[in-house]
Each structure stands twice: as C-alpha cells, then as structure tokens.
Design an enzyme around this catalytic site. Structure first.
Site, mmCIF file in Angstrom:
data_model
loop_
_atom_site.group_PDB
_atom_site.id
_atom_site.type_symbol
_atom_site.label_atom_id
_atom_site.label_comp_id
_atom_site.label_asym_id
_atom_site.label_seq_id
_atom_site.Cartn_x
_atom_site.Cartn_y
_atom_site.Cartn_z
ATOM 1 N N ASP A 196 24.048 0.246 -20.174
ATOM 2 C CA ASP A 196 24.649 0.384 -18.858
ATOM 3 C C ASP A 196 26.036 -0.266 -18.819
ATOM 4 O O ASP A 196 26.987 0.306 -18.282
ATOM 5 C CB ASP A 196 23.739 -0.252 -17.803
ATOM 6 C CG ASP A 196 24.325 -0.193 -16.407
ATOM 7 O OD1 ASP A 196 24.298 0.880 -15.798
ATOM 8 O OD2 ASP A 196 24.803 -1.238 -15.925
ATOM 9 N N GLY A 251 29.252 -1.043 -8.301
ATOM 10 C CA GLY A 251 28.642 -0.809 -6.996
ATOM 11 C C GLY A 251 29.662 -0.935 -5.885
ATOM 12 O O GLY A 251 30.626 -0.179 -5.808
ATOM 13 N N LYS A 269 29.964 1.503 -18.241
ATOM 14 C CA LYS A 269 30.949 1.045 -17.256
ATOM 15 C C LYS A 269 32.266 0.609 -17.901
ATOM 16 O O LYS A 269 33.343 0.948 -17.399
ATOM 17 C CB LYS A 269 30.341 -0.104 -16.438
ATOM 18 C CG LYS A 269 29.162 0.331 -15.583
ATOM 19 C CD LYS A 269 28.433 -0.848 -14.968
ATOM 20 C CE LYS A 269 27.232 -0.398 -14.155
ATOM 21 N NZ LYS A 269 26.430 -1.537 -13.652
#
Length: 311
Positions: free
Chosen positions: A191, A125, A195
């Site tokens: 997820d 993020g 990443k």
C-alpha cells in the site's frame, strides 16, 4: 454538474451524505452538483437516489458528466475507469492500487479525451498532498519525497515501541478497526509503495513500473529490533521514499530507524505524514490522519469541486 457514483462502501456512503448535507451551503457558492445515479452490487437504504447494480448504466447515462469510482481493486475498477474516460466523462477516484499499476494509461486517456482525472484521496486520505504538489509547489525541482503513508503500519510500530510483539500489535490494530482481516497489502509495504509511486509521478512525471520498486514491509520486525533502535534514540517508521538523480527514478519502501531530530520521528499512531524537499521551499510536511470515511470522502469531494470549478 451531474455525478454517477460507483461503489457505496464506507467512503462512497460518506461522499453521498456529505454532498447532501452541504448542498444548500456549497451549491450557493459554486453551483448545482447533483448525484444522478448510484451503482452498487447491493441495494442501499439511502432514499431519494436512482440505484443500479450495472455500472454500464452509469456510463451510458448521457446526463452524467463525472463518474466517482470508489470500488477499489484493479479488476472492475480498471474497466470502469477506462470506459469512463473513453466516454468523455471526468473521473474521480481514490484508487491508489489502480493508479500505481495503470496510471500511465489512464492519464493518457484523460488527456486524449480532454477530460479530468482527479485522485486526491488516493494518497493520505483527507491529508491534502496531491493538489499542493500539482498547484502550490510545482515550481520546485524536488530533491526527495518520503513519507509515513500507511496508518495501519504506523499504529503497529507505535504499539511495538510500547512493548507489544508484532503479532499482538497487529491483533490490537485489527480489533480497533485500523487493520483489515487480511492486512497483507499494509504490513508488507505494498500500500505504501502504491502511494509513493503516485507522489513520484507527480513530482517527476514518471510512473515507475511497479514490479521494479524495492518493497520491504514491517512483518519481519521483532521486539528486539524495536528495542535496539530505542536504545540508540531511534524509532522505526515504514517509509516510502523517492528521488530522481537526473537519469533514474529511485523508489524504495522499507522500515527505517529515524532519528529524533527528523521531522517524521514524532508521527505516531494512525497518523500519516509526507515530507517534500524542494529546491525553493526546502522541507515541507503534510500531516494528519490518513484514512477514515469522512476524511477520505472530503478529499473525493474536493476533487469534484475542482472539476466543477474548471481546475
């Protein structure tokens, strides 16, 4: 610089809002950045913008030089990304799922068409980690990368350490908006695998076939597991880890019992952290909240500015 924004969810809305709010201040520093067209399947109440529900209108607009893809998933987003790059437009995306599965093709298309593909927001993020690996730490021969890359899982594990069962901790995370109604990608480690795969590609230039990554989530952990670790001074963290032994790229995702003297031990709640071990810099940790509309939008906008500045 002329932008087309595709996808007006939480992140997309924040990207448009921040660009508008900071226009006078930032455009004086680096020149004009203008949102020409916004594509979303539902019309928006943001005034002053040209809207469409057909992404092809964005791609076919000759004024637009950079497309910001924020719809997520790998269906339409894949087609949009390929078409963007083949149209010789720059692409900014926050889509880690897309890059983990199709990054090799998309990076190749960007190089072939001599355009930029930027993706800072795909990992962490608002935590800047992609750019430091590409720009600040690139001289290192990385020994190992590992990280707490999913705030949902980290929050659940923190609550379990405080005494909640897995199901109650998940329920609490959903109530507070930290977990989706369907948390499968988070709790099963998918997820995190997306990443760490992207980070490994940055460090060693190889994008591992996703089906060959070993992935174990946190949904099998019990209160007894958590308590047993606590009794030994350990704390479970869902870690994505990658290393290259000179011949083979190894990537694993699993709950690991971390020792108190390890840097990631004290990363709790919704916070994320990435630990890079370089042969010149040693261990470097990037830490912060890994999600949220404003934080992720900030990372997207940093990529827009990089393209504007020719980086």
């Amino acid at each position: 610089m002329k932008l087309g924004v595709i996808g007006l969810g939480t992140v997309g809305m924040n990207v448009v809002k921040i660009l508008s709010d900071e226009k006078n201040r930032k455009n004086k520093e680096i020149g004009d950045i203008e949102v020409i067209k916004i594509c979303d399947i539902q019309n928006s109440n943001i005034m002053g913008y040209d809207f469409t529900d057909d992404y092809k209108e964005v791609l076919n607009d000759s004024r637009i030089d950079t497309v910001v893809e924020l719809i997520g998933g790998v269906g339409a987003a894949y087609e949009i990304s390929k078409s963007t790059l083949n149209s010789k437009k720059n692409l900014v995306t926050a889509n880690k799922h897309l890059l983990a599965l199709h990054g090799k093709e998309l990076f190749s298309l960007a190089e072939k068409n001599k355009v930029k593909l930027q993706y800072e927001a795909s990992v962490g993020g608002g935590i800047p980690v992609i750019s430091p690996i590409k720009e600040n730490l690139f001289v290192n021969n990385f020994k190992n990368i590992r990280g707490i890359l999913n705030g949902t899982c980290n929050y659940i594990l923190t609550k379990m350490e405080e005494g909640l069962s897995y199901s109650k901790a998940l329920e609490d995370a959903q109530f507070k908006g930290y977990a989706e109604a369907d948390p499968t990608f988070d709790v099963k480690g998918i997820d995190t695998a997306h990443k760490i795969s992207i980070l490994a590609h940055l460090a060693w230039g190889e994008l591992k076939e996703f089906s060959k990554i070993s992935i174990v989530g946190i949904d099998g952990l019990t209160k007894d597991d958590i308590e047993a670790a606590k009794s030994q001074g350990l704390r479970y963290k869902l870690l994505g880890e990658a290393n290259f032994d000179g011949e083979k790229l190894n990537i694993n995702v699993a709950p690991i019992a971390v020792k108190k003297d390890e840097l990631l031990y004290s990363v709790n709640g919704v916070y994320n952290a990435v630990e890079l071990d370089g042969n010149y810099t040693g261990k470097t940790v990037f830490y912060g909240e890994g999600a949220g509309g404003d934080a992720t939008a900030t990372a997207v906008i940093s990529d827009i500015y990089k393209i504007k500045l020719g980086r």
